[in-house]
Write a protein that holds these residues in place. Structure first.
Motif, mmCIF file in Angstrom:
data_model
loop_
_atom_site.group_PDB
_atom_site.id
_atom_site.type_symbol
_atom_site.label_atom_id
_atom_site.label_comp_id
_atom_site.label_asym_id
_atom_site.label_seq_id
_atom_site.Cartn_x
_atom_site.Cartn_y
_atom_site.Cartn_z
ATOM 1 N N ALA A 15 0.591 -1.143 -0.194
ATOM 2 C CA ALA A 15 -0.139 0.227 -0.315
ATOM 3 C C ALA A 15 0.883 0.805 -0.003
ATOM 4 O O ALA A 15 0.555 2.190 -0.583
ATOM 5 N N ARG A 16 2.124 1.398 0.973
ATOM 6 C CA ARG A 16 3.008 2.495 0.536
ATOM 7 C C ARG A 16 3.647 2.548 -0.924
ATOM 8 O O ARG A 16 3.972 3.715 -1.011
ATOM 9 N N ARG A 17 4.113 1.439 -1.359
ATOM 10 C CA ARG A 17 4.829 1.638 -2.607
ATOM 11 C C ARG A 17 3.445 2.306 -3.231
ATOM 12 O O ARG A 17 3.893 3.204 -4.868
ATOM 13 N N ASP A 18 2.260 1.922 -3.256
ATOM 14 C CA ASP A 18 1.460 2.176 -4.325
ATOM 15 C C ASP A 18 1.193 4.061 -4.229
ATOM 16 O O ASP A 18 0.495 4.906 -4.831
ATOM 17 N N GLN A 19 1.747 4.509 -3.098
ATOM 18 C CA GLN A 19 0.468 5.709 -2.283
ATOM 19 C C GLN A 19 2.469 7.015 -3.310
ATOM 20 O O GLN A 19 1.987 7.126 -3.805
ATOM 21 N N VAL A 20 3.290 6.004 -2.645
ATOM 22 C CA VAL A 20 4.658 6.805 -3.461
ATOM 23 C C VAL A 20 4.738 7.278 -5.159
ATOM 24 O O VAL A 20 4.876 8.379 -5.466
ATOM 25 N N LEU A 21 4.114 5.791 -5.818
ATOM 26 C CA LEU A 21 3.965 5.643 -6.789
ATOM 27 C C LEU A 21 2.394 6.708 -7.691
ATOM 28 O O LEU A 21 2.909 7.688 -8.129
ATOM 29 N N GLU A 22 1.408 7.245 -6.788
ATOM 30 C CA GLU A 22 0.310 7.871 -7.004
ATOM 31 C C GLU A 22 1.344 9.131 -6.922
ATOM 32 O O GLU A 22 0.451 9.989 -7.817
ATOM 33 N N ALA A 23 1.167 9.414 -5.528
ATOM 34 C CA ALA A 23 2.544 10.983 -5.955
ATOM 35 C C ALA A 23 2.942 11.426 -6.447
ATOM 36 O O ALA A 23 2.819 11.817 -7.317
ATOM 37 N N ALA A 24 4.439 9.447 -6.697
ATOM 38 C CA ALA A 24 5.193 9.926 -8.124
ATOM 39 C C ALA A 24 4.573 10.904 -9.638
ATOM 40 O O ALA A 24 4.562 12.115 -10.344
ATOM 41 N N VAL A 25 3.286 10.333 -9.760
ATOM 42 C CA VAL A 25 2.604 10.673 -10.809
ATOM 43 C C VAL A 25 1.545 11.936 -10.871
ATOM 44 O O VAL A 25 1.972 12.191 -12.007
ATOM 45 N N ARG A 26 1.204 12.082 -9.732
ATOM 46 C CA ARG A 26 0.910 13.605 -9.673
ATOM 47 C C ARG A 26 2.143 14.618 -9.977
ATOM 48 O O ARG A 26 1.933 15.473 -10.432
ATOM 49 N N LEU A 27 2.849 14.009 -9.388
ATOM 50 C CA LEU A 27 4.642 15.092 -9.620
ATOM 51 C C LEU A 27 5.047 15.153 -10.865
ATOM 52 O O LEU A 27 4.904 16.079 -11.556
ATOM 53 N N LEU A 28 4.958 14.608 -11.128
ATOM 54 C CA LEU A 28 5.713 14.330 -12.547
ATOM 55 C C LEU A 28 4.529 14.837 -13.838
ATOM 56 O O LEU A 28 5.001 15.562 -14.588
ATOM 57 N N SER A 29 3.164 14.804 -13.453
ATOM 58 C CA SER A 29 2.407 15.603 -14.420
ATOM 59 C C SER A 29 2.552 16.906 -14.453
ATOM 60 O O SER A 29 2.399 18.032 -15.685
#
Length: 204
Positions: A15-29
């Motif tokens: 779950a933590r890994r998924d949270q990190v990835l989704e945060a990275a998606v927002r940042l990259l966008s």
């Protein structure tokens, strides 16, 4: 005896890994790969940098996972467009239109996926990304050739050329910040029909 994570512990880590990835998606966008430092991703997630490193061994692994996550979504969207009812040429055009429209709707993210300089591991993933699109288009071209809708041709060669041409047509406008769907998308659809050997309107 080696330590084995319990299912509950593994679930929390996943779950933590998924949270990190989704945060990275927002940042990259918003900022592209240039803004996706581990510290920035940690801040976006609301955790410490140490917690990020519990999910990813380093920035290279994180950047690769981020690319795979986003690329998979784009390939899925294009594959869904390719599966719509219609002729092979119509479905190929729908797939190209979907790819281009999604890129133009999120230019910063699209440029990051297509061309932004980043970790060499991501460059390797970009080749996989392009081959996935090629395979979608090649299946449609092969179908069109088999039914006689399209003239004889190499489905893989046509598909690879189409992927490269569409990406190249988009990169410049995405990088310059002047990408406008109004003119570019129709031109890409006309190009697609011509590349397949189909007919286009006289005014196109």
């Amino acid at each position: 005896m080696p330590y084995r994570r319990t299912p509950a512990v593994q679930a929390r880590l996943d779950a933590r890994r998924d949270q990190v990835l989704e945060a990275a998606v927002r940042l990259l966008s918003r900022e592209g790969y240039a803004g996706c430092s581990v510290a920035a991703i940690a801040a976006e997630t609301g955790i410490s940098t140490g917690s990020v490193y519990q999910s990813f061994s380093g920035k290279s692994e994180l950047a690769t996972a981020l690319f795979r996550t986003l690329a998979a979504r784009e390939v899925e969207a294009v594959a869904q467009a390719a599966a719509r009812p219609g002729t092979a040429a119509e479905r190929t055009a729908a797939a190209v239109e979907t790819f281009a429209a999604r890129a133009l709707a999120a230019p910063r993210r699209a440029f990051a996926l297509l061309a932004e300089p980043v970790d060499p591991a991501v460059d390797t993933e970009r080749l996989v990304f392009r081959r996935a699109f090629r395979d979608v288009y090649a299946g449609l071209v092969a179908e069109g050739v088999a039914t006689g809708e399209l003239p004889p041709q190499s489905p893989e060669l046509t598909a690879a050329a189409l992927v490269g041409a569409v990406a190249e047509a988009l990169v410049g406008p995405l990088a310059d910040g002047d990408a406008a769907a109004g003119e570019l998308v129709p031109a890409l659809l006309t190009f697609t029909q011509r590349a397949l050997g189909g007919h286009v309107a006289q005014h196109a």
